[in-house]
Design a protein around this motif. Structure first.
Motif, short mmCIF file in Angstrom:
data_model
loop_
_atom_site.label_atom_id
_atom_site.label_comp_id
_atom_site.label_asym_id
_atom_site.label_seq_id
_atom_site.Cartn_x
_atom_site.Cartn_y
_atom_site.Cartn_z
N PRO A 1 -54.28 57.29 15.01
CA PRO A 1 -55.15 58.37 15.48
C PRO A 1 -56.34 58.66 14.58
O PRO A 1 -57.43 58.97 15.06
CB PRO A 1 -54.22 59.58 15.59
N ALA A 2 -56.16 58.58 13.25
CA ALA A 2 -57.26 58.89 12.34
C ALA A 2 -58.40 57.89 12.48
O ALA A 2 -59.58 58.26 12.52
CB ALA A 2 -56.76 58.92 10.90
N ALA A 3 -58.04 56.61 12.57
CA ALA A 3 -59.07 55.58 12.75
C ALA A 3 -59.78 55.77 14.09
O ALA A 3 -61.01 55.62 14.19
CB ALA A 3 -58.44 54.19 12.66
N GLY A 4 -59.02 56.12 15.13
CA GLY A 4 -59.62 56.34 16.44
C GLY A 4 -60.57 57.51 16.45
O GLY A 4 -61.63 57.46 17.09
N ALA A 5 -60.22 58.60 15.75
CA ALA A 5 -61.10 59.77 15.69
C ALA A 5 -62.41 59.44 14.97
O ALA A 5 -63.49 59.89 15.38
CB ALA A 5 -60.39 60.92 15.00
N ALA A 6 -62.32 58.64 13.90
CA ALA A 6 -63.53 58.26 13.17
C ALA A 6 -64.44 57.40 14.04
O ALA A 6 -65.66 57.59 14.05
CB ALA A 6 -63.14 57.49 11.91
N ARG A 7 -63.85 56.48 14.78
CA ARG A 7 -64.66 55.65 15.68
C ARG A 7 -65.27 56.50 16.79
O ARG A 7 -66.42 56.27 17.18
CB ARG A 7 -63.79 54.55 16.29
N HIS A 8 -64.51 57.46 17.29
CA HIS A 8 -65.01 58.32 18.37
C HIS A 8 -66.26 59.08 17.92
O HIS A 8 -67.24 59.17 18.68
CB HIS A 8 -63.92 59.30 18.80
N ARG A 9 -66.24 59.61 16.73
CA ARG A 9 -67.40 60.36 16.23
C ARG A 9 -68.64 59.48 16.19
O ARG A 9 -69.73 59.89 16.62
CB ARG A 9 -67.11 60.92 14.84
N ARG A 10 -68.50 58.28 15.69
CA ARG A 10 -69.65 57.39 15.59
C ARG A 10 -70.09 56.91 16.97
O ARG A 10 -71.28 56.76 17.25
CB ARG A 10 -69.31 56.21 14.70
N PHE A 11 -69.11 56.70 17.84
CA PHE A 11 -69.43 56.23 19.20
C PHE A 11 -70.24 57.25 19.98
O PHE A 11 -71.27 56.92 20.59
CB PHE A 11 -68.12 55.91 19.94
N VAL A 12 -69.80 58.52 19.98
CA VAL A 12 -70.50 59.52 20.79
C VAL A 12 -71.91 59.77 20.27
O VAL A 12 -72.85 59.99 21.05
CB VAL A 12 -69.70 60.85 20.87
N VAL A 13 -72.10 59.72 18.94
CA VAL A 13 -73.43 59.93 18.38
C VAL A 13 -74.36 58.78 18.78
O VAL A 13 -75.50 59.00 19.23
CB VAL A 13 -73.36 60.06 16.85
N ARG A 14 -73.87 57.55 18.64
CA ARG A 14 -74.74 56.41 18.95
C ARG A 14 -75.03 56.31 20.44
O ARG A 14 -76.16 56.01 20.84
CB ARG A 14 -74.08 55.12 18.45
N THR A 15 -74.03 56.54 21.26
CA THR A 15 -74.24 56.43 22.70
C THR A 15 -75.13 57.57 23.21
O THR A 15 -76.03 57.34 24.02
CB THR A 15 -72.90 56.42 23.45
#
Length: 370
Positions: free
Chosen positions: A218-232
């Motif tokens: 979950p921690a790795a997924g949350a970190a990816r989610h933050r970067r994903f939503v900002v870039r998209t």
């Protein structure tokens, strides 16, 4: 000789075809063609088989559509045909997706892939207590273009002709003129501002969309989610800036009373914006699956049990997985199962407000353009 307009009309359908062909690679390994699968079956033979079939179908039929578009552009270089080709390519990719999804789901249920597994919902509360900040630097270009357009319209207004073209027919000839006024001359700026405001609202909402987290990491997924939503979200705002530039190019022709519309200057920045979106999507992957993270897979507190998997939530994705309907999910926006970006939770009552607001927005734009 091939005109610039014809080139742009081929480029847009090509980008749509390329994105459609690459779509399976953008999704996570446990969401092939929008079907939720446990990690142990991510490499099932049926998935690899359907990927090949999808690529052949989209590449072959979609490529044929693109070839027809190229021939038509050579024969009729001044006729805008890209919308029809783009729609046809989108339809072809949708058919390929639905066929692959149906085949994978049939095998999934027949072999009981989720039998004996423990389905767990993972939530990272920090996404609520410390939400993702709005990426203002990505929004600046979209905000500056209407400001520049307004300044340019103010300078050009005294020299504008008394009658301004307000609409062009499909052959590119003006078929409706209107007397020059603040309303008619500044209509493109009003539309730019409305579009930019809508995009900023939507991107602000999706920044708070629900994260798709792997319960094993979950921690790795949350970190990816933050970067994903900002870039998209940033790529959407950059696309908005490019669309605003296209509208400025169209407005420039209107302000000078051009009776024969030239689409190339309008379509060129929009094409550039689509290129930006596709490039960022390929770099990030849907949900940020292609992004590296500093969180180790075995971070403290994360379960290592291979029997722990994300819930099988296919039942909430209706009409072939194209629509998400879950009344128990408070989220308004969720990540698409197959595609780029987000979709609406049609089971959320706020969805009705969003649909009504979108319809009102379109109506206002039509009234402004009259």
């Amino acid at each position: 000789m091939i005109s610039g307009t014809a080139v742009v009309q081929v480029v847009i359908p090509f980008l749509i075809l390329l994105t459609a062909w690459l779509m399976p690679a953008l999704a996570g390994p446990t969401l092939p063609f929008g079907v939720r699968t446990p990690p142990a079956h991510a490499n099932a033979p049926v998935i690899a088989e359907q990927r090949r079939a999808y690529h052949w179908w989209v590449g072959g039929v979609g490529g044929a559509v693109l070839a027809v578009e190229l021939v038509c552009c050579l024969a009729f270089p001044s006729t805008p045909l890209f919308a029809g080709a783009s729609t046809a390519i989108a339809a072809v990719s949708t058919v390929g997706y639905l066929r692959a999804r149906r085949a994978i789901r049939t095998v999934k249920h027949g072999e009981d892939w989720y039998g004996g597994l423990r389905q767990v919902v993972a939530v990272d509360t920090s996404l609520r207590t410390d939400p993702v900040r709005y990426p203002w630097r990505w929004a600046v270009p979209a905000l500056l273009v209407p400001v520049f357009s307004a300044a340019l319209a103010t300078v050009e207004y005294p020299s504008m002709p008394d009658r301004l073209p307000m609409h062009y027919a499909t052959h590119g000839k003006a078929d409706r003129l209107a007397d020059k006024s603040i309303g008619t001359a500044f209509t493109p700026i009003f539309i730019q501002l409305a579009l930019t405001g809508l995009l900023m609202l939507v991107t602000w909402l999706v920044l708070r969309s629900r994260a798709e987290l792997d319960p094993a990491r979950p921690a790795a997924g949350a970190a990816r989610h933050r970067r994903f939503v900002v870039r998209t979200a940033g790529s959407v705002m950059l696309l908005g800036a490019c669309v605003n530039l296209g509208m400025l190019a169209a407005a420039w022709q209107t302000w000078h009373g051009t009776l024969s519309f030239f689409p190339a200057p309008v379509l060129a920045p929009i094409t550039a914006g689509l290129l930006i979106v596709v490039a960022i999507a390929l770099r990030t992957g849907q949900g940020g699956r292609r992004l590296a993270t500093s969180e180790p897979d075995g971070a403290a507190g994360e379960p290592a049990d291979p029997q722990v998997v994300a819930p099988d939530d296919d039942r909430y994705w209706r009409a072939g997985g194209l629509f998400y309907v879950n009344r128990q999910d408070p989220s308004l926006f969720v990540a698409k199962r197959f595609g780029i970006g987000w979709t609406v939770n049609f089971g959320n009552p706020r969805c009705l407000l969003l649909l009504v607001g979108s319809a009102a927005f379109i109506t206002v734009l039509q009234l402004i353009g009259r």
